[in-house]
Design a protein around this motif. Structure first.
Motif, PDB file in Angstrom:
ATOM      1  N   LEU B 238      55.975 110.682  77.769  1.00  0.00           N
ATOM      2  CA  LEU B 238      57.325 110.642  78.342  1.00  0.00           C
ATOM      3  C   LEU B 238      57.283 110.928  79.846  1.00  0.00           C
ATOM      4  N   GLU B 239      56.450 111.887  80.213  1.00  0.00           N
ATOM      5  CA  GLU B 239      56.375 112.302  81.621  1.00  0.00           C
ATOM      6  C   GLU B 239      55.952 111.132  82.509  1.00  0.00           C
ATOM      7  N   HIS B 240      54.988 110.340  82.039  1.00  0.00           N
ATOM      8  CA  HIS B 240      54.540 109.195  82.843  1.00  0.00           C
ATOM      9  C   HIS B 240      55.683 108.214  83.073  1.00  0.00           C
ATOM     10  N   ALA B 241      56.434 107.974  82.011  1.00  0.00           N
ATOM     11  CA  ALA B 241      57.560 107.041  82.134  1.00  0.00           C
ATOM     12  C   ALA B 241      58.604 107.604  83.092  1.00  0.00           C
ATOM     13  N   GLY B 242      58.903 108.897  82.944  1.00  0.00           N
ATOM     14  CA  GLY B 242      59.890 109.548  83.818  1.00  0.00           C
ATOM     15  C   GLY B 242      59.476 109.442  85.273  1.00  0.00           C
ATOM     16  N   ASP B 243      58.194 109.713  85.548  1.00  0.00           N
ATOM     17  CA  ASP B 243      57.722 109.637  86.932  1.00  0.00           C
ATOM     18  C   ASP B 243      57.722 108.201  87.449  1.00  0.00           C
ATOM     19  N   ALA B 244      57.454 107.250  86.560  1.00  0.00           N
ATOM     20  CA  ALA B 244      57.460 105.836  86.975  1.00  0.00           C
ATOM     21  C   ALA B 244      58.859 105.412  87.437  1.00  0.00           C
ATOM     22  N   VAL B 245      59.880 105.950  86.771  1.00  0.00           N
ATOM     23  CA  VAL B 245      61.266 105.630  87.156  1.00  0.00           C
ATOM     24  C   VAL B 245      61.518 106.071  88.595  1.00  0.00           C
ATOM     25  N   SER B 246      61.188 107.339  88.882  1.00  0.00           N
ATOM     26  CA  SER B 246      61.397 107.851  90.247  1.00  0.00           C
ATOM     27  C   SER B 246      60.599 107.030  91.256  1.00  0.00           C
ATOM     28  N   ALA B 247      59.383 106.666  90.872  1.00  0.00           N
ATOM     29  CA  ALA B 247      58.514 105.950  91.804  1.00  0.00           C
ATOM     30  C   ALA B 247      59.064 104.568  92.155  1.00  0.00           C
ATOM     31  N   VAL B 248      59.643 103.886  91.185  1.00  0.00           N
ATOM     32  CA  VAL B 248      60.215 102.551  91.462  1.00  0.00           C
ATOM     33  C   VAL B 248      61.356 102.669  92.469  1.00  0.00           C
ATOM     34  N   ILE B 249      62.263 103.614  92.231  1.00  0.00           N
ATOM     35  CA  ILE B 249      63.405 103.780  93.138  1.00  0.00           C
ATOM     36  C   ILE B 249      62.905 104.182  94.525  1.00  0.00           C
ATOM     37  N   ALA B 250      61.878 105.047  94.542  1.00  0.00           N
ATOM     38  CA  ALA B 250      61.332 105.503  95.826  1.00  0.00           C
ATOM     39  C   ALA B 250      60.731 104.342  96.630  1.00  0.00           C
ATOM     40  N   GLU B 251      60.318 103.293  95.934  1.00  0.00           N
ATOM     41  CA  GLU B 251      59.786 102.098  96.611  1.00  0.00           C
ATOM     42  C   GLU B 251      60.880 101.318  97.334  1.00  0.00           C
ATOM     43  N   GLY B 252      62.120 101.694  97.097  1.00  0.00           N
ATOM     44  CA  GLY B 252      63.223 100.978  97.721  1.00  0.00           C
ATOM     45  C   GLY B 252      63.756  99.840  96.870  1.00  0.00           C
ATOM     46  N   ILE B 253      63.381  99.828  95.594  1.00  0.00           N
ATOM     47  CA  ILE B 253      63.868  98.774  94.701  1.00  0.00           C
ATOM     48  C   ILE B 253      65.073  99.314  93.927  1.00  0.00           C
ATOM     49  N   ILE B 254      66.142  98.541  93.882  1.00  0.00           N
ATOM     50  CA  ILE B 254      67.289  98.942  93.063  1.00  0.00           C
ATOM     51  C   ILE B 254      67.398  97.937  91.916  1.00  0.00           C
ATOM     52  N   PRO B 255      66.839  98.282  90.748  1.00  0.00           N
ATOM     53  CA  PRO B 255      66.942  97.354  89.616  1.00  0.00           C
ATOM     54  C   PRO B 255      68.401  97.202  89.172  1.00  0.00           C
ATOM     55  N   ALA B 256      68.700  96.095  88.520  1.00  0.00           N
ATOM     56  CA  ALA B 256      70.057  95.881  87.991  1.00  0.00           C
ATOM     57  C   ALA B 256      70.305  96.835  86.843  1.00  0.00           C
ATOM     58  N   GLY B 257      69.257  97.162  86.094  1.00  0.00           N
ATOM     59  CA  GLY B 257      69.348  98.143  85.020  1.00  0.00           C
ATOM     60  C   GLY B 257      67.984  98.762  84.827  1.00  0.00           C
ATOM     61  N   PHE B 258      67.961 100.036  84.433  1.00  0.00           N
ATOM     62  CA  PHE B 258      66.672 100.724  84.306  1.00  0.00           C
ATOM     63  C   PHE B 258      66.821 101.752  83.192  1.00  0.00           C
ATOM     64  N   GLU B 259      66.366 101.387  81.993  1.00  0.00           N
ATOM     65  CA  GLU B 259      66.642 102.176  80.805  1.00  0.00           C
ATOM     66  C   GLU B 259      65.379 102.735  80.185  1.00  0.00           C
ATOM     67  N   MET B 260      65.537 103.855  79.495  1.00  0.00           N
ATOM     68  CA  MET B 260      64.378 104.493  78.873  1.00  0.00           C
ATOM     69  C   MET B 260      64.694 104.852  77.421  1.00  0.00           C
ATOM     70  N   MET B 261      63.691 104.747  76.572  1.00  0.00           N
ATOM     71  CA  MET B 261      63.833 105.147  75.169  1.00  0.00           C
ATOM     72  C   MET B 261      62.611 105.965  74.786  1.00  0.00           C
ATOM     73  N   ASP B 262      62.812 106.984  73.938  1.00  0.00           N
ATOM     74  CA  ASP B 262      61.657 107.753  73.483  1.00  0.00           C
ATOM     75  C   ASP B 262      61.206 107.265  72.101  1.00  0.00           C
ATOM     76  N   SER B 263      60.179 107.921  71.519  1.00  0.00           N
ATOM     77  CA  SER B 263      59.554 107.372  70.318  1.00  0.00           C
ATOM     78  C   SER B 263      60.511 107.247  69.127  1.00  0.00           C
ATOM     79  N   HIS B 264      61.383 108.256  68.938  1.00  0.00           N
ATOM     80  CA  HIS B 264      62.357 108.159  67.834  1.00  0.00           C
ATOM     81  C   HIS B 264      63.233 106.917  67.995  1.00  0.00           C
ATOM     82  N   ALA B 265      63.708 106.738  69.236  1.00  0.00           N
ATOM     83  CA  ALA B 265      64.616 105.619  69.504  1.00  0.00           C
ATOM     84  C   ALA B 265      63.881 104.275  69.390  1.00  0.00           C
ATOM     85  N   ILE B 266      62.636 104.235  69.871  1.00  0.00           N
ATOM     86  CA  ILE B 266      61.856 102.989  69.809  1.00  0.00           C
ATOM     87  C   ILE B 266      61.680 102.568  68.346  1.00  0.00           C
ATOM     88  N   GLN B 267      61.262 103.550  67.532  1.00  0.00           N
ATOM     89  CA  GLN B 267      61.003 103.270  66.128  1.00  0.00           C
ATOM     90  C   GLN B 267      62.272 102.789  65.425  1.00  0.00           C
TER      91      GLN B 267
END
Lengths: 358, 478
Positions: B238-267
């Motif tokens: 989860l931590e890697h995904a969380g940090d990846a989110v911050s890193a994308v925004i920090a690159e100056g990219i504003i995605p139209a949508g940026f969503e996250m799901m954890d293992s319970h939700a994925i399954q």
């Protein structure tokens, strides 16, 4: 980047001023950079200078969020953001380096990218204010989404200090667009409105569309790979010093403004037909903001506005003491006065600055 | 809270009679069985039968109803489609439930100006559908968009997947017609984008039906982007995904949508719709990019690189519209999917600074063990808006209370992390107590003063949104 802590002494002094003013029922006139006295009605009351209360409180570039004291100038803020290649999307005017963040929120003036990038009101995430009971309060916060409680932060936009003293502002900032290009072509005002609105219907990265002195100007901003192709699809010449033009327009530095003894501003639906002959007009915001100089009869201009469902502001040339912002219905006035009473019960903050009746 | 004078059945009958004179027999509902569909909104743990259900069909009828209620001091709870998730439309026992579903006309679309004027009962999706022939859409898209009404969106300042790039309701509404509790009409906002005076438009948006009744909404329309693709990436932690989110925004990219799901939700989502999600992953990110073809291609390269740097297990980019929709299908059905793996769930709505994502997610996971309740996380990662779904079984004694206590603790963690107790669902009845975590007594008193000023008899949606001073004292003393 954590910055200066809360200036306890300065806040205590401001709270004392408000307490004393309330007790004595003496109005206060809140002054930041004193750069927007041309807007609204004449300032009255004992001056309270908040310009010294400045500095960055917290800046998190990766969050795209900055918190500054209200007296920080827009120019200082821009410099801090530039180091991280970020900008204020709403392009509030600097007015010779004097405009402050607090004053910019209070007046909510925006540059030419307003229809696409929003105003400072759209980017404010939170504020700290001193209310009429001399309480220092915090509303909103530092996150993009926050619906807890009424939106007191955005309520300050346009209030011109009548609902409290803004002491701190948290703003959303954006990455600086890689590049911008301005396309210019000679055309009549009425025709330019049609074309500007047509261009706006497409998914084009726009950041300005105006008509001035016989020419239409369209600005695009974004990644270089995108802008070149988009600009090529718009008829006209590339303006070599495009940014300079938009800056002079936003700062009201064009000869159009300098020479005008009388100045009116229309805010209305962008597609509304052009009203009169072209001379004396400047159309910005793809048609939603229209300036007109030269002496005009208020009734005639208000007639235009009534038909267009918009607003008319008198920016220069008003008779002393007259109202310069649009007349409001009795129900609207009542609601606004109720709100004023809720935030400033004794009525010490900038009385008469917005309206003669408030 | 002040109580209304009319509070017995006989008076309700008299009121119903008066209302029927101008609203019509069918649209003033007093029979218990007919009122039942209105006894709760999307947060069904709170239920209350209203005194009367009233369904006006015009602004004039709303005005007359409010005048009558104001005169007799009868509480009025306004309801849109009833999809709210904080009990904001929970009826008042002695009051009128004012349903605006019959105010459902699209009054005007001006494609050149990029504006649509609609009545509050129009559904969110209906606006975009009506504008589609013009190449335009209404950007805020809460997950209930098929059913939720634009009036309700205004009341809650609704967000949705696309608000990261296109803004919330407050950024996409330019003007409102509001009926005050006295039955007067005011227009707030301006089609010219910047009206003079305090921004009462912003004050009304998100005010949860407590300051006035909205009867007309002018929304801003956005050109449909010519190109749109989504990146689906999975992570072992989860931590890697969380940090990846911050890193994308920090690159100056504003995605139209940026969503996250954890293992319970994925399954749960995968079992439900078979979107092809990586069910062995601890976290999944959906990052949508839109704009011109060049712009989208450029951003996909950048985002993919960031995801790799953050140890993505797998990265897939949608190759056509059908695949893009399939990737989204799992996310969009995540709530009902979770509903299949647990008898009940409780949806939270805190927002935090993005850089706190990893830390807060670990805290939630620790609390989940302490409380012995599972949590599925499905949320708007790009703007730090968490939607932890606490799984519980209401039929087990004490489990609802346990879920609520867990939820309250999550919200305190959000506030401590520099965030807030609600990003888009509103306070309603649900989070009144948590308002004390976010605001001081003086701040709450200021919010109450605004309410008192505009609605002195506390008739509009009483007992919601902002705790009264008395309740504050009770909460703080416990």
């Amino acid at each position: 980047m954590p910055g200066v802590p809360l200036d306890v002494t300065a806040i205590a002094e401001l709270l004392d001023r408000v307490r004393a003013a309330t007790a004595a029922q003496r109005p206060l006139c809140i002054i930041g950079g004193n750069s927007k006295q041309f807007l609204g009605r004449e300032q009255q009351g004992d001056p309270v200078d908040v310009s010294e209360h400045s500095g960055v409180v917290d800046y998190q570039p990766t969050e795209l969020v900055i918190t500054v004291r209200a007296g920080t100038t827009i120019s200082e803020l821009r410099q801090v953001l530039a180091e991280e290649n970020q900008v204020l999307a709403s392009e509030p005017p600097e007015f010779g380096g004097k405009a402050t963040v607090g004053g910019s929120l209070a007046c909510n003036l925006s540059g030419s990218s307003r229809p696409w990038n929003g105003s400072i009101r759209d980017h404010v995430l939170g504020v700290r204010i001193i209310n009429g009971k001399a309480e220092h309060l915090r509303f909103g916060g530092q996150v993009m989404k926050n619906v807890a409680g009424y939106d007191v932060s955005r309520l300050q936009a346009g209030a011109m200090g009548t609902l409290g003293i803004i002491t701190e502002v948290t703003l959303k900032v954006v990455p600086k667009p890689e590049t911008s290009v301005t396309v210019c072509r000679p055309i009549g005002a009425g025709e330019s409105l049609r074309i500007m609105n047509e261009i706006c219907r497409g998914p084009v990265p726009l950041a300005g569309a105006c008509w001035y002195a016989g020419d239409m100007y369209v600005r695009l901003a974004g990644p270089a790979s995108v802008i070149g192709a988009a600009a090529a699809r718009i008829e006209g010449e590339i303006l070599p010093d495009g940014n300079d033009f938009w800056s002079r327009l936003g700062e009201m530095n064009l000869p159009f403004f300098a020479d005008a003894k009388d100045l009116w501003c229309f805010l209305l639906r962008s597609t509304h037909d052009h009203f009169e002959q072209d001379e004396g007009w400047l159309i910005d915001w793809r048609g939603a903001r229209r300036w007109v100089t030269a002496r005009r009869d208020r009734d005639t201009l208000e007639g235009h506005v009534r038909d267009a469902g918009g607003e008319l502001w008198q920016v220069r040339g008003a008779v002393q003491g007259a109202d310069v912002f649009p007349a409001r219905s009795a129900a609207y006035r009542k609601t606004l006065l109720q709100l004023k009473g809720a935030l400033d019960p004794v009525g010490v903050f900038n009385p008469g600055r917005l309206y003669s009746w408030m | 809270m002040k109580t209304a004078e009319i509070s017995n059945i006989a008076d309700t009958a008299a009121l119903a009679e008066r209302l029927r004179e101008f609203i019509g027999e069918r649209y003033v509902v007093s029979a218990t069985e007919s009122k039942r569909p209105f006894e709760c909104d999307g947060l069904s743990v709170y239920k209350q039968m209203p005194g009367l259900v009233v369904l006006p069909s015009s602004t004039e009828q709303v005005q007359k109803t409010l005048r009558l209620c104001s005169q007799h001091r009868i509480p009025v709870v306004v309801r849109g489609a009833g999809t709210g998730l904080s009990g904001g439309a929970l009826p008042h026992r002695d009051g009128v439930l004012l349903s605006l579903t019959r105010l459902s006309r699209i009054l005007e679309i001006d494609p050149d100006a990029g504006l649509a004027r609609v009545q509050p009962g129009v559904t969110n999706l209906a606006i975009s559908e009506a504008c589609a022939p013009h190449g335009l859409f209404y950007a805020p898209d809460p997950s209930s968009q098929i059913a939720c009404s634009i009036g309700g969106n205004v009341a809650e300042n609704a967000g949705g997947v696309h608000c990261l790039k296109y803004g919330l309701t407050v950024h996409n509404v330019v003007q409102l017609t509001v009926v005050t509790i006295d039955g007067e009409i005011i227009t707030v906002g301006c089609e010219g984008l910047a009206g003079a005076g305090p921004d009462m438009l912003a004050l009304m948006i998100g005010s949860e039906g407590m300051l006035g009744v909205v009867t007309e909404v002018t929304v801003k329309l956005t050109p449909v982007p010519s190109h749109c693709q989504v990146i689906l990436a999975s992570f072992n932690q989860l931590e890697h995904a969380g940090d990846a989110v911050s890193a994308v925004i920090a690159e100056g990219i504003i995605p139209a949508g940026f969503e996250m799901m954890d293992s319970h939700a994925i399954q749960a989502a995968e079992d439900f719709v078979g979107a092809g999600y990586d069910t062995n992953a601890a976290a999944l990110l959906l990052c949508e990019l839109d704009g011109t073809e060049e712009e989208v291609r450029h951003c996909i390269e950048q985002v993919t690189a960031v995801f790799r740097q953050h140890n993505a297990r797998s990265i897939r980019v949608s190759q056509n519209e059908a695949e893009r929709l399939l990737f989204w299908k799992g996310r969009k059905s995540a709530f009902p999917a979770v509903g299949r793996i647990s008898p009940d769930y409780y949806c939270m709505d805190g927002t935090i600074p993005r850089r706190m994502l990893s830390r807060v997610l670990s805290d939630i996971s620790r609390l989940s063990k302490d409380y012995g309740l599972r949590v599925a996380n499905v949320f708007h990662a790009g703007d730090g808006n968490l939607h932890p779904l606490i799984l519980f079984d209401e039929s087990q004694p004490g489990e609802l209370q346990k879920a609520e206590a867990f939820g309250a603790e999550i919200l305190r963690i959000c506030v401590d992390a520099g965030g807030c107790i609600t990003g888009e669902h509103g306070v309603g009845v649900e989070k009144l107590e948590q308002m004390l975590d976010q605001f001081s007594d003086a701040e709450l008193a200021q919010l109450n003063a605004i309410k008192d000023a505009l609605d002195p008899d506390a008739l509009l949606n009483p007992g919601k949104g902002v705790p009264t001073l008395k309740r504050c004292q009770e909460y703080r003393s416990t």
